[in-house]
Structures are given as C-alpha cells and as structure tokens.
Design a protein around this motif. Structure first.
Motif, PDB file in Angstrom:
ATOM      1  N   MET A  61      14.588   1.103 -13.967  1.00 61.67           N
ATOM      2  CA  MET A  61      14.762  -0.237 -13.375  1.00 61.67           C
ATOM      3  C   MET A  61      13.457  -1.032 -13.428  1.00 61.67           C
ATOM      4  SD  MET A  61      16.164  -1.216  -9.586  1.00 61.67           S
ATOM      5  CE  MET A  61      16.352  -2.917  -9.102  1.00 61.67           C
ATOM      6  N   PHE A  62      12.385  -0.443 -12.896  1.00 61.81           N
ATOM      7  CA  PHE A  62      11.062  -1.041 -12.976  1.00 61.81           C
ATOM      8  C   PHE A  62      10.157  -0.046 -13.697  1.00 61.81           C
ATOM      9  CE2 PHE A  62      12.566  -2.940  -8.815  1.00 61.81           C
ATOM     10  CZ  PHE A  62      12.771  -4.227  -9.321  1.00 61.81           C
ATOM     11  N   GLN A  63      10.263   0.020 -15.001  1.00 60.41           N
ATOM     12  CA  GLN A  63       9.545   1.040 -15.755  1.00 60.41           C
ATOM     13  C   GLN A  63       8.040   0.798 -15.800  1.00 60.41           C
ATOM     14  OE1 GLN A  63      11.734   1.150 -19.556  1.00 60.41           O
ATOM     15  NE2 GLN A  63      12.598   3.089 -18.898  1.00 60.41           N
ATOM     16  N   ARG A  64       7.645  -0.468 -15.928  1.00 54.68           N
ATOM     17  CA  ARG A  64       6.231  -0.813 -16.045  1.00 54.68           C
ATOM     18  C   ARG A  64       5.861  -1.769 -14.917  1.00 54.68           C
ATOM     19  NH1 ARG A  64       5.168   0.726 -21.437  1.00 54.68           N
ATOM     20  NH2 ARG A  64       3.314  -0.560 -21.698  1.00 54.68           N
ATOM     21  N   VAL A  65       4.899  -1.343 -14.107  1.00 50.30           N
ATOM     22  CA  VAL A  65       4.594  -2.043 -12.856  1.00 50.30           C
ATOM     23  C   VAL A  65       3.113  -2.372 -12.759  1.00 50.30           C
ATOM     24  CG1 VAL A  65       4.587  -1.820 -10.333  1.00 50.30           C
ATOM     25  CG2 VAL A  65       6.527  -0.940 -11.663  1.00 50.30           C
ATOM     26  N   ILE A  66       2.816  -3.573 -12.271  1.00 48.97           N
ATOM     27  CA  ILE A  66       1.431  -3.984 -11.998  1.00 48.97           C
ATOM     28  C   ILE A  66       1.143  -3.802 -10.513  1.00 48.97           C
ATOM     29  CG2 ILE A  66      -0.198  -5.910 -11.977  1.00 48.97           C
ATOM     30  CD1 ILE A  66       1.442  -7.138 -14.276  1.00 48.97           C
ATOM     31  N   ILE A  67       0.068  -3.105 -10.191  1.00 49.09           N
ATOM     32  CA  ILE A  67      -0.415  -3.027  -8.811  1.00 49.09           C
ATOM     33  C   ILE A  67      -1.681  -3.872  -8.753  1.00 49.09           C
ATOM     34  CG2 ILE A  67      -1.187  -1.542  -6.929  1.00 49.09           C
ATOM     35  CD1 ILE A  67       0.157   0.793  -8.358  1.00 49.09           C
ATOM     36  N   ALA A  68      -1.587  -5.033  -8.127  1.00 53.26           N
ATOM     37  CA  ALA A  68      -2.716  -5.967  -8.092  1.00 53.26           C
ATOM     38  C   ALA A  68      -3.452  -5.857  -6.765  1.00 53.26           C
ATOM     39  CB  ALA A  68      -2.220  -7.393  -8.318  1.00 53.26           C
ATOM     40  N   THR A  69      -4.752  -5.612  -6.835  1.00 57.46           N
ATOM     41  CA  THR A  69      -5.557  -5.429  -5.633  1.00 57.46           C
ATOM     42  C   THR A  69      -6.873  -6.211  -5.758  1.00 57.46           C
ATOM     43  OG1 THR A  69      -6.720  -3.463  -6.479  1.00 57.46           O
ATOM     44  CG2 THR A  69      -4.641  -3.096  -5.319  1.00 57.46           C
ATOM     45  N   THR A  70      -7.620  -6.238  -4.668  1.00 60.77           N
ATOM     46  CA  THR A  70      -8.981  -6.777  -4.666  1.00 60.77           C
ATOM     47  C   THR A  70      -9.869  -5.721  -3.999  1.00 60.77           C
ATOM     48  OG1 THR A  70      -8.972  -7.785  -2.471  1.00 60.77           O
ATOM     49  CG2 THR A  70      -7.983  -9.064  -4.258  1.00 60.77           C
ATOM     50  N   PRO A  71     -11.171  -5.935  -3.997  1.00 57.12           N
ATOM     51  CA  PRO A  71     -12.051  -4.985  -3.296  1.00 57.12           C
ATOM     52  C   PRO A  71     -11.752  -4.857  -1.813  1.00 57.12           C
ATOM     53  CG  PRO A  71     -13.333  -6.345  -4.795  1.00 57.12           C
ATOM     54  CD  PRO A  71     -11.953  -6.933  -4.766  1.00 57.12           C
ATOM     55  N   TRP A  72     -10.992  -5.824  -1.240  1.00 59.34           N
ATOM     56  CA  TRP A  72     -10.694  -5.789   0.199  1.00 59.34           C
ATOM     57  C   TRP A  72      -9.338  -5.162   0.504  1.00 59.34           C
ATOM     58  CZ3 TRP A  72     -12.098 -10.305  -2.436  1.00 59.34           C
ATOM     59  CH2 TRP A  72     -13.442 -10.650  -2.316  1.00 59.34           C
ATOM     60  N   THR A  73      -8.615  -4.765  -0.524  1.00 58.38           N
ATOM     61  CA  THR A  73      -7.279  -4.205  -0.318  1.00 58.38           C
ATOM     62  C   THR A  73      -7.342  -2.866   0.411  1.00 58.38           C
ATOM     63  OG1 THR A  73      -6.383  -5.276  -2.294  1.00 58.38           O
ATOM     64  CG2 THR A  73      -5.208  -3.343  -1.489  1.00 58.38           C
ATOM     65  N   VAL A  74      -6.466  -2.696   1.395  1.00 58.34           N
ATOM     66  CA  VAL A  74      -6.303  -1.413   2.072  1.00 58.34           C
ATOM     67  C   VAL A  74      -5.351  -0.585   1.203  1.00 58.34           C
ATOM     68  CG1 VAL A  74      -5.622  -0.250   4.196  1.00 58.34           C
ATOM     69  CG2 VAL A  74      -6.619  -2.553   4.297  1.00 58.34           C
ATOM     70  N   PHE A  75      -5.889   0.344   0.433  1.00 56.12           N
ATOM     71  CA  PHE A  75      -5.097   0.968  -0.627  1.00 56.12           C
ATOM     72  C   PHE A  75      -4.194   2.125  -0.189  1.00 56.12           C
ATOM     73  CE2 PHE A  75      -4.395   3.460  -4.532  1.00 56.12           C
ATOM     74  CZ  PHE A  75      -3.885   2.446  -5.355  1.00 56.12           C
ATOM     75  N   PRO A  76      -4.575   2.967   0.780  1.00 55.52           N
ATOM     76  CA  PRO A  76      -3.739   4.138   1.099  1.00 55.52           C
ATOM     77  C   PRO A  76      -2.268   3.854   1.363  1.00 55.52           C
ATOM     78  CG  PRO A  76      -5.869   4.374   2.128  1.00 55.52           C
ATOM     79  CD  PRO A  76      -5.841   2.986   1.532  1.00 55.52           C
ATOM     80  N   PRO A  77      -1.908   2.821   2.167  1.00 55.82           N
ATOM     81  CA  PRO A  77      -0.472   2.554   2.356  1.00 55.82           C
ATOM     82  C   PRO A  77       0.228   2.178   1.053  1.00 55.82           C
ATOM     83  CG  PRO A  77      -1.776   1.439   4.039  1.00 55.82           C
ATOM     84  CD  PRO A  77      -2.731   1.921   2.996  1.00 55.82           C
ATOM     85  N   ILE A  78      -0.467   1.425   0.200  1.00 51.08           N
ATOM     86  CA  ILE A  78       0.110   1.052  -1.097  1.00 51.08           C
ATOM     87  C   ILE A  78       0.349   2.295  -1.934  1.00 51.08           C
ATOM     88  CG2 ILE A  78      -0.358  -0.148  -3.270  1.00 51.08           C
ATOM     89  CD1 ILE A  78      -1.808  -2.273  -1.717  1.00 51.08           C
TER      90      ILE A  78
END
Length: 300
Positions: free
Chosen positions: A1-18
């Motif tokens: 369904m979503f084979q190729r996905v972009i995860i867009a972040t910045t240096p301020w992103t809280v990454f663990p929940p993502i």
C-alpha cells in the motif's frame, strides 16, 4: 500500500515515538524508507552548514541502523533548503506514496512545513498522504507512545463528512481493511456550529439520513475477515468530539480527508483535519484531495 515512504525530520525532531510507529508500517507493506533530515539556513544563521551536517551524521546513522534492524531498506539524506520542495522532489524521483512527520503543537517542523496559517498555499498543494505521529503528550512525556501499543491496525477511526475528499479517503480505508485491522469505527459529527440554533429542530432528520449513509459505507467494507466495524454519529464541535472519542476508545489510527465540505470556511477559521492532527495523541493519516477535484471545488 505504502511501499516507499519519506520520513521527514529536523534536528529538533523527537525521533523515538516516530521510530516506534514507523516500524509498524510493515503492516502497510512498506519496504523502503527515505530518512530525510531537513535543515533551513535561515534557522541557523552564521553556522557552518557542512559542519552541522557532519555533526548530525552519527544520529542519522543510528536511526538508519535501528530501522534496518526492523527489516526496512533505509536511505538517509540530509538536505538544506525548503522542506516542502525537498519532500516533493524526493517523492517524484523515488515514486514515494506517503510522508511521515512528527505532530505536536509545539514542534518546530510542523510550523516549517505548514506555516502558521493553516490555510496557506503550502498545505493546499500537498498531494501525498501524510502520516502525522504525535511526539509529545499533553503531559509533555516524550516517550508516551509505547512500542507494544503503537499498533496502527488495532482500532482505526475513519472520519467522514460525506464530502468529495472524505470519499477519496474512504478508498484508502478500503485498502487498509485488506490488512485486516482488529476494529474500524466510521464516525460522523453533526457540526453544532452549523446546526445550532436555527436547525436544531432538524437534528433527528439529519441523524436518520446520515445513519443510512454510514450503513452504506459499512456494507462496502464488510468482508469475510474478522474486522469489527462500528458506526457512530455524534453532535458537537468536530475537533473536540473527535479527540474525545479517540482518547476514550483507544484509537490507534485516525484516517480522514484533509479538506472537508466547509472548504471556504476552513480558509478563515482553520482546517478541522489540521487541528485534529495537532491535538490528537493517536497517529493521524491525512488524505489530500485529488488535484482534479480540488481545483473543481476551489474554482466552483
């Protein structure tokens, strides 16, 4: 369904929940992840960008390794410039079908991507579905999303106002049903702002009409699998009712169109979908209006 996905972040992103939620994209058939770290020169004036990219590299490598251990093919990228432009270019070049962002009313990236004005040209032109993952709870607990509870297909809440965009979003729900979620709720809110006080006497009439509409949608997604499908109609202010229902019913994923029937009104008071995305403590999948229909509504 979503084979190729972009995860867009910045240096301020809280990454663990993502990271915890993204690992569950395996259920959606995701194979390839593009880990896009976005830097804006105006955000860090006077700082050497090349040095900044070098300093960020260990963090991105760590994130890449963690996602690879979950079974994904991961390609990290660091970009300098407009996040919107980079996401759009990457999506076209790599044929991506979903963008994953963090969602918090306090997050810097949300403002960078969408701007302070909810009805800005930026958000109206977004053409890919967006999965917004909350990174801060109302109590500011960064790790409130637990890996064992971030099961996106546990209880899907589908919101409909029976608009063209909602109809398009429903086509995505049909595809999600094929992944055999445990439970799906079809929810329609009778908008108190539009009904009260002059149309309150017709509320029962509206409820009967919309109950039949929901029943029709339910029949379209009923299948031989074990998915439980419920329908709900509530009366009140949409954002408040949606957030309350989600919190009290352990919703794991909210699916909704990004543009409803009250398009012109949303231009002035803000989009219901964007306010839900900012306030929800469940991930929100926003489905944009197909371009051909979007232009028809705007011009009409």
């Amino acid at each position: 369904m979503f084979q190729r996905v972009i995860i867009a972040t910045t240096p301020w992103t809280v990454f663990p929940p993502i990271e915890k939620c993204v690992k569950n994209l395996k259920e959606f058939g995701t194979e390839k992840l593009y880990l896009l770290q976005c830097l804006q020169e105006k955000e860090i004036p006077g700082i050497n960008l090349e040095l900044t990219k070098k300093l960020l590299k260990p963090t991105i490598v760590k994130q890449k390794k963690s996602l690879e251990n979950a079974g994904f093919d991961v390609e990290p990228k660091i970009c300098v410039g407009s996040a919107q432009k980079e996401i759009h270019t990457l999506a076209l070049e790599e044929n991506c079908s979903l963008v994953v962002l963090e969602s918090s009313k306090d997050t810097r990236f949300y403002e960078l991507l969408f701007g302070g004005n909810i009805a800005s040209e930026k958000i109206q032109r977004q053409t890919l579905p967006i999965l917004l993952i909350p990174t801060l709870s109302s109590k500011k607990q960064e790790s409130f999303i637990e890996e064992d509870t971030c099961k996106l297909l546990k209880h899907i809440l589908f919101l409909t106002d029976f608009s063209v965009n909602a109809e398009h979003a429903f086509s995505y729900l049909k595809r999600l049903i094929e992944k055999k979620p445990q439970q799906v709720t079809l929810l329609h809110i009778q908008n108190k702002t539009f009904i009260s006080p002059h149309l309150t006497y017709r509320l029962d009439e509206f409820n009967k009409i919309d109950a039949l509409r929901l029943k029709k949608l339910k029949n379209e997604i009923l299948s031989d699998n074990s998915t439980k499908v419920n329908v709900e109609i509530r009366y009140g202010h949409p954002v408040k009712e949606i957030i309350a229902f989600s919190a009290s019913n352990q919703v794991s994923l909210i699916v909704m169109g990004k543009q409803g029937r009250g398009f012109l009104k949303e231009v002035f008071i803000g989009s219901i979908s964007q306010n839900v995305a900012r306030l929800s403590e469940s991930p929100v999948l926003l489905i944009p209006m197909p371009e051909k229909d979007r232009y028809t509504i705007v011009s009409g």
